[in-house]
Design an enzyme around this catalytic site. Sequence first.
Site, mmCIF file in Angstrom:
data_model
loop_
_atom_site.group_PDB
_atom_site.id
_atom_site.type_symbol
_atom_site.label_atom_id
_atom_site.label_comp_id
_atom_site.label_asym_id
_atom_site.label_seq_id
_atom_site.Cartn_x
_atom_site.Cartn_y
_atom_site.Cartn_z
ATOM 1 N N ASP A 167 8.992 0.875 3.885
ATOM 2 C CA ASP A 167 7.934 -0.456 4.041
ATOM 3 C C ASP A 167 8.817 -1.487 3.586
ATOM 4 O OD1 ASP A 167 5.857 -1.953 4.567
ATOM 5 O OD2 ASP A 167 4.499 -0.697 3.668
HETATM 6 C C1 BGC Z 1 2.628 -3.193 5.163
HETATM 7 C C2 BGC Z 1 2.904 -2.236 6.429
HETATM 8 C C3 BGC Z 1 3.675 -3.073 7.319
HETATM 9 C C4 BGC Z 1 4.853 -3.721 6.863
HETATM 10 C C5 BGC Z 1 5.672 -4.588 8.053
HETATM 11 C C6 BGC Z 1 4.032 -4.104 4.732
HETATM 12 O O1 BGC Z 1 3.801 -4.999 3.916
HETATM 13 O O2 BGC Z 1 2.493 -2.507 3.988
HETATM 14 O O3 BGC Z 1 1.726 -1.754 6.689
HETATM 15 O O4 BGC Z 1 3.817 -2.413 8.625
HETATM 16 O O5 BGC Z 1 4.524 -4.572 6.005
HETATM 17 O O6 BGC Z 1 5.014 -5.843 8.417
#
Ligand code: BGC
Length: 753
Positions: free
Chosen positions: A306
């Site tokens: 993430d």
């Molecule tokens: C979130 C994810 C997301 C990722 C990419 C993160 O802050 O937890 O769910 O897919 O960002 O944008």
Amino acid sequence: MKKNSVFSAIIFISFLALNSCSKKQEPTKDSGDEIEKILTSLTLEEKVGQMTNLTLATIATEENRRIKLDTDKIRDIIVNHHVGSIQNVMNHAYTLEEWRTMVDLLQKVTMEQTRHKIPFLYCVDAVHGANYIYGATLFPHNIGLGATRNPELVEKCAAITAAETRASGVRYNFSPVLDVGRNQQWSRLGETFGEDVYLVTQLGGAAIKGFEGSDVSKNNKVASCMKHFVGYSVPLNGKDRAPAYIPEIVLREYFLPTFRNAVNIGSKTLMVNSAEINGTPVHASKYLLTDVLRTELGFKGVVISDWQDIIKLQERHRVAKTHKDAVFLAVDAGIDMCIVPFDFGFYNDLIALVKEGKISESRINESVRRILQLKKDLGLFQNPYVEKENIGNFGKPEYTATTLQAALESITLLKNNDSILPLSTTKKIMVTGPNANSVTALHGAWSYVWQGNRDTLYPTGLQSIAQVFSSSGAKFIPSFDYNGKNEWNKESLAKSASQFDAILVCLGEPAYAETPGNTPDIELDKRQVEMVQALAKTGKPIILLLLEGRPRIIREIEPLCKAILLGYWPGPQGAQAIHDVVFGKFNPGGKLPYTYPRYNGSLITYDHKLLDEAIEIVDPVYEYKYEFKPQYEFGHGLSYTTFTYDSIQFSKDTISTNDSLIVSVKVTNSGKLAGHEVVELYTQDLVASITPSVKRLRRFNKIFLQPGESKTISFTLIEKDLSFVNEKYETISEEGDFEVIIAKRKRKFYLKD
Ligand code: BGC
């Protein structure tokens, strides 16, 4: 003034249209050898570049809401550092043309200027429709889809999302959320399908089928991403990305099954939980990312980190002394691709780790092999460019009917005293409350902007509740709003209300996403409570509409409301759907996907243990009783008609472990209107070696009945449906009595070893 190195994407439109489609690569042969051949031809730097994922802000700026791509930076990233994927938007959504132009440009640089010519992959969070493309179809958030109890509809919404996303040139979607929403305070509850593991498993699986179909290379499909593996949704303190403490037995019973099922369906990728479990950040957990995910679940696809989560192993979790140590931990644990996303720290440190012999090149090869396979599965090696012919898949008029249907089916009628709803259009109706004139409150998180809360960045023409109801003669009387007007006077609002026959008061939450949505408690904003109290003094019937990503406590105002509708985050057709429900054009049938708590301090799920309900009384005599009194139970949801259930029928009363039990029940629409009913089958294990839940959802089936019509619904249960995780972490069932519960009907059967 434009600098030489920075130019507007618009300039590229005609240029690329001419070039991109004539530059298709020769189709590659579909064999694993092909990938091995590419792999052996790559340098270490080229391989690590494939594992590096950066954000759009590293290659672009924005001017007058248009993306301006920086060719020098693009070259540096793609050509010099071999980066194989980019994600996200900068500050808001873009038009379809901007997307197509941008993706084609990145692909063109990759194909023409890199030695290896490995197609580039763009990724986005299209989490409730293609939410970063202006004009795309947005749907209710997953929590609303959870209330529909309609897997076919979820699959259809996901298929439309896939078609529109792919039409923009993007082939990888960070969706669906498979976290089971078992903490009602968590700011991402609205992104989940609800609190029940079976429900999330079914609907999450349906979403994956809709995104990927049977052949993800098709020009209307995208790779899905199972997220966030695993145990993200139960932070102990209720805050996003806060530590969770999950015993292995609980992890396996409630959090692994959604992922296990999704892996079996074939989801191509998986994103890791940003937080930590029992003191181990999941990004550093070799046990979870390799032993459980790869060896036990058999996942063969790409594991992506993430956002910034490798950096956070050092900076936030403090399990690594240096950034390089953090990279080692994460790659050693099993990460294939890292959303870095702003610099080359991951790239440089991983190369160094391999050169120092701390990470083997064969470990790198494993990840790159999976990434290449993903690109190949997506058809990128056959045609890396934006597919010319799929532009027509964007914005088809019929998509609107699906999103309206989803919003309608999600709306949950929590209360309807004296059958006040549906209202007649001849009544004089006042509409008020902070969510009445807010388009953002209908959309929630991830809508045109990450937080979903900047209405100035929304497309024009979207309608609020106030606008839609005005067209039926209702009158909007403003109160306060979250971002603008804060001066309001409850006495004058109540004075206005006294001139109407009924008041629709629209409350809940403003839009938010992720950590910025953290809240110290889930009490409803005090001003909203006071508003209902003031309006109630008029004696006029109050219809409360809640638009919220998670339940907010309404205990004090609930008795003051004649009817309560829960809209969740219903999306762009939400106002129309609520209008149609309020005036009886649609008979609501949504069922709560979570337990609506009565008290802030009692956040309990429906499938709790009996001990959660125990009350001991000492005075005047010692006794104890069981009481579970949330505001509304999981599965609650009224209709404008009534359904009666005959007694439960069994194919047999005793089954053995390799047998199946057919459970049937006749359901009759005993009211005067046609309507949807969700028949839910729960079981209770009466005695078990691990304390059983009071009940567990095992099956559901949504039906539509005309007045007077009956249907007999049958479900087949097998031993697996009665199993649980024991203290040795084995999934087993035990001989004994079980009870089947359907609506208010119950019946026991016996499972024999
Ligand atoms: C979130 C994810 C997301 C990722 C990419 C993160 O802050 O937890 O769910 O897919 O960002 O944008």
